[in-house]
Design a protein around this motif. Structure first.
Motif, PDB file in Angstrom:
ATOM      1  N   SER A 172       0.820  -1.219   0.000  1.00 48.88           N
ATOM      2  CA  SER A 172       0.000   0.000   0.000  1.00 48.88           C
ATOM      3  C   SER A 172       0.851   1.265   0.000  1.00 48.88           C
ATOM      4  O   SER A 172       0.384   2.342  -0.377  1.00 48.88           O
ATOM      5  CB  SER A 172      -0.922   0.011   1.231  1.00 48.88           C
ATOM      6  N   GLY A 173       2.116   1.140   0.447  1.00 52.15           N
ATOM      7  CA  GLY A 173       3.001   2.291   0.486  1.00 52.15           C
ATOM      8  C   GLY A 173       2.769   3.213   1.663  1.00 52.15           C
ATOM      9  O   GLY A 173       3.398   4.267   1.776  1.00 52.15           O
ATOM     10  N   LYS A 174       1.887   2.807   2.586  1.00 49.32           N
ATOM     11  CA  LYS A 174       1.534   3.671   3.709  1.00 49.32           C
ATOM     12  C   LYS A 174       2.363   3.394   4.959  1.00 49.32           C
ATOM     13  O   LYS A 174       2.330   4.183   5.901  1.00 49.32           O
ATOM     14  CB  LYS A 174       0.054   3.484   4.055  1.00 49.32           C
ATOM     15  N   TYR A 175       3.086   2.274   4.991  1.00 52.53           N
ATOM     16  CA  TYR A 175       3.777   1.875   6.219  1.00 52.53           C
ATOM     17  C   TYR A 175       5.250   1.586   5.963  1.00 52.53           C
ATOM     18  O   TYR A 175       5.616   1.024   4.931  1.00 52.53           O
ATOM     19  CB  TYR A 175       3.123   0.624   6.824  1.00 52.53           C
ATOM     20  N   THR A 176       6.072   1.933   6.933  1.00 52.85           N
ATOM     21  CA  THR A 176       7.481   1.549   6.906  1.00 52.85           C
ATOM     22  C   THR A 176       7.611   0.143   7.480  1.00 52.85           C
ATOM     23  O   THR A 176       6.665  -0.381   8.089  1.00 52.85           O
ATOM     24  CB  THR A 176       8.329   2.504   7.744  1.00 52.85           C
ATOM     25  N   ASN A 221       8.654  -5.068  -3.548  1.00 49.47           N
ATOM     26  CA  ASN A 221      10.096  -4.949  -3.763  1.00 49.47           C
ATOM     27  C   ASN A 221      10.477  -3.754  -4.621  1.00 49.47           C
ATOM     28  O   ASN A 221      11.662  -3.430  -4.747  1.00 49.47           O
ATOM     29  CB  ASN A 221      10.633  -6.243  -4.378  1.00 49.47           C
ATOM     30  N   GLU A 222       9.491  -3.075  -5.184  1.00 46.76           N
ATOM     31  CA  GLU A 222       9.751  -1.828  -5.887  1.00 46.76           C
ATOM     32  C   GLU A 222       9.852  -0.675  -4.898  1.00 46.76           C
ATOM     33  O   GLU A 222      10.560   0.291  -5.111  1.00 46.76           O
ATOM     34  CB  GLU A 222       8.624  -1.556  -6.893  1.00 46.76           C
ATOM     35  N   ILE A 223       9.127  -0.792  -3.756  1.00 47.38           N
ATOM     36  CA  ILE A 223       9.070   0.320  -2.805  1.00 47.38           C
ATOM     37  C   ILE A 223       9.607  -0.040  -1.432  1.00 47.38           C
ATOM     38  O   ILE A 223       9.587   0.785  -0.531  1.00 47.38           O
ATOM     39  CB  ILE A 223       7.613   0.820  -2.639  1.00 47.38           C
ATOM     40  N   LYS A 224      10.091  -1.272  -1.233  1.00 47.84           N
ATOM     41  CA  LYS A 224      10.422  -1.740   0.111  1.00 47.84           C
ATOM     42  C   LYS A 224      11.481  -0.913   0.823  1.00 47.84           C
ATOM     43  O   LYS A 224      11.542  -0.896   2.037  1.00 47.84           O
ATOM     44  CB  LYS A 224      10.880  -3.202   0.078  1.00 47.84           C
ATOM     45  N   SER A 225      12.336  -0.201   0.072  1.00 45.54           N
ATOM     46  CA  SER A 225      13.398   0.563   0.727  1.00 45.54           C
ATOM     47  C   SER A 225      13.064   2.047   0.848  1.00 45.54           C
ATOM     48  O   SER A 225      13.919   2.843   1.187  1.00 45.54           O
ATOM     49  CB  SER A 225      14.700   0.390  -0.048  1.00 45.54           C
TER      50      SER A 225
END
Length: 531
Positions: free
Chosen positions: A221-225, A285-289
């Protein structure tokens, strides 16, 4: 006292300086240690090998009037290396206990399967006065023939071990290529048939797996670290470390694939149930970092931010990262307490200007080729003496390392000192060998290197501007191996190290064309040293 009596007395006194018979340093007595082992937990739990070894060793000791003072092993320990805990404990005790004359084992392959290192251990045990008694392979290790037989048994054990490993590796590769997972069960799954071979394993998604599926969805979702996801999992009863969650998110097993270092570059569709869809895995894995910092997500691998990490703060050494805000890219110092933000367009333009310092007019190319080949050739000749010294130093370090190992085995130094200095020697040897190899490559490809460097430098800044992110990074590190530094106070960039070829090009052009002293970039390179 007559003259004869005086001569006899003198001769008797001089006998003290005569050569004595070489005595064997073997310890005397009949006190021994015994050592037995198996190679796997299954053999220890379900097999009778340990009991068999134990009984045969006891029978041999009674028959040959040997007293077993302590027993070691009694567990599963691989003998492929000699780092076994029980084995090392036994060797340490031997050094302390001078009453021990021998180690009794069932066979030499129970003692060691490490080949040359096993032979090394035998030699050093002999120096301590201790011998190996293999009850199924009795040899007289005091004779040259017996010693040779002992060494041969060590090498044969290593050969047998290597052949078994090759067979095992081939079998594992075959199993993986069929879609089965031969390793430990990943978190989130339960293997309901774990004692069977890998092709009979049956995986089911358990309660932890259901929570991990949620974790993937939260991440996608891109909302959480990752840290926030760990906290959410904790509230639901699943505790996972920060590093481990990153490994889970990057593990293709969860989207239905098996893989192994035995099959580099291969992903095989697995027979196990998938936890998440491939699309979710790829999004994660596109946004995990992208860890949010003050609400501003980091941006990675963008052509607009090629100086990330490559550029550091001149004062603190903090590397710069990058971010996007309101449609504009910025560089930002990474470490806490260093509040530096610079517009990417401004910094990139400054770096482009820096690259122009190393460019030259095409009309000088032939002359530069000649001058640089000659200049660098002289430097390489000067380096040959350094290489000779380096090779000699490597030989000396290897000798010191051998002596260090011998002193450790003989208990002349502690394990702490051994590890400290062996690491130091090995690091120095690696560094010197790299330097020797690097010089050899440069020497053999000097003309090609000069030609390639001139091709790059002919239009260096434009080559950098037109390159993608990866090529930009490669070109940057080629010219400035240690990166660049940004001086906030003077709003400028500088570097402490420049590739010697590009620095030589700039110097020769300056001589040929008499570059003006007021050049904008000249001051930025003051203090730069040849790479």
């Amino acid at each position: 006292m007559n003259k004869y009596d005086s001569q006899t007395t003198d001769e008797l006194m001089l006998e003290h300086f005569s050569k004595k018979t070489i005595q064997s340093n073997l310890r005397s007595g009949n006190i021994c240690y015994s050592y037995d082992r198996v190679s796997s937990r299954d053999q220890m739990t379900n097999g009778n090998s340990l009991i068999w070894q134990y009984e045969r060793i006891d029978e041999h000791a009674v028959k040959n009037n040997l007293i077993i003072k302590s027993r070691y092993g009694g567990t599963y320990e691989s003998a492929k290396t000699d780092e076994r805990k029980e084995f090392q404990r036994m060797l340490a005790d031997i050094k302390k206990d001078r009453s021990i004359v021998a180690i009794i084992v069932y066979s030499y392959d129970r003692f060691s399967r490490s080949g040359a290192n096993g032979i090394f251990l035998l030699e050093n045990l002999r120096k301590l006065g201790v011998r190996i008694i293999a009850i199924t392979q009795e040899v007289d290790s005091l004779t040259p023939t017996g010693s040779f037989q002992e060494n041969l048994y060590m090498l044969l054990s290593k050969l047998d071990n290597d052949m078994r490993r090759d067979k095992s590796v081939s079998g594992t590769r075959s199993i993986i290529r069929k879609g089965f997972w031969p390793y430990s069960t990943p978190i989130g799954y339960t293997n309901t048939n774990k004692h069977a071979t890998a092709d009979k394993h049956c995986y089911e998604i358990n309660d932890k797996g259901i929570l991990l599926k949620k974790a993937f969805e939260w991440k996608a979702s891109g909302k959480y670290t990752n840290q926030q996801i760990i906290k959410k999992l904790h509230t639901k009863g699943l505790d996972i470390r920060l590093k481990y969650i990153a490994w889970i998110f990057a593990n293709p097993f969860y989207c239905g694939y098996v893989y192994s270092s035995l099959l580099p570059g291969e992903l095989i569709p697995g027979k196990h149930p998938t936890l998440i869809d491939k699309e979710v895995f790829l999004i994660v894995n596109e946004i995990k970092s992208k860890n949010p910092i003050s609400g501003i997500p980091k941006v990675r691998s963008r052509d607009e931010l090629p100086l990330k990490v490559f550029m550091k703060d001149a004062v603190s050494g903090s590397p710069f990262t990058g971010y996007l805000k309101k449609g504009h890219f910025y560089y930002k110092s990474r470490n806490k307490g260093t509040k530096i933000n610079v517009a990417a367009t401004k910094m990139n333009a400054s770096f482009e200007e820096l690259l122009q310092y190393f460019e030259y007019d095409k009309k000088y190319k032939v002359k530069l080729q000649e001058l640089l080949t000659q200049k660098l050739g002289v430097e390489i000749l000067d380096k040959k003496e350094d290489v000779t010294i380096s090779k000699k130093k490597v030989t000396e370090l290897r000798h010191q390392l051998d002596k260090l190992e011998e002193r450790f085995v003989l208990s002349e130094i502690s394990q702490e000192l051994f590890e400290k200095f062996s690491k130091k020697y090995k690091t120095e040897i690696t560094s010197l060998n790299e330097e020797i190899e690097r010089h050899g490559k440069i020497s053999s490809n000097l003309e090609k290197a000069v030609q390639k460097g001139l091709d790059y430098a002919e239009n260096l800044s434009q080559s950098w501007i037109s390159a993608d992110y990866t090529d930009k990074q490669q070109l940057q590190y080629l010219v400035f191996p240690d990166g660049i530094q940004y001086d906030k106070k003077n709003d400028g960039v500088r570097t402490n190290r420049v590739n010697s070829l590009f620095l030589s090009i700039a110097e020769q052009v300056r001589v040929i064309d008499e570059i003006k002293k007021g050049d904008l970039l000249k001051d930025r390179l003051l203090g730069s040293s040849v790479g």
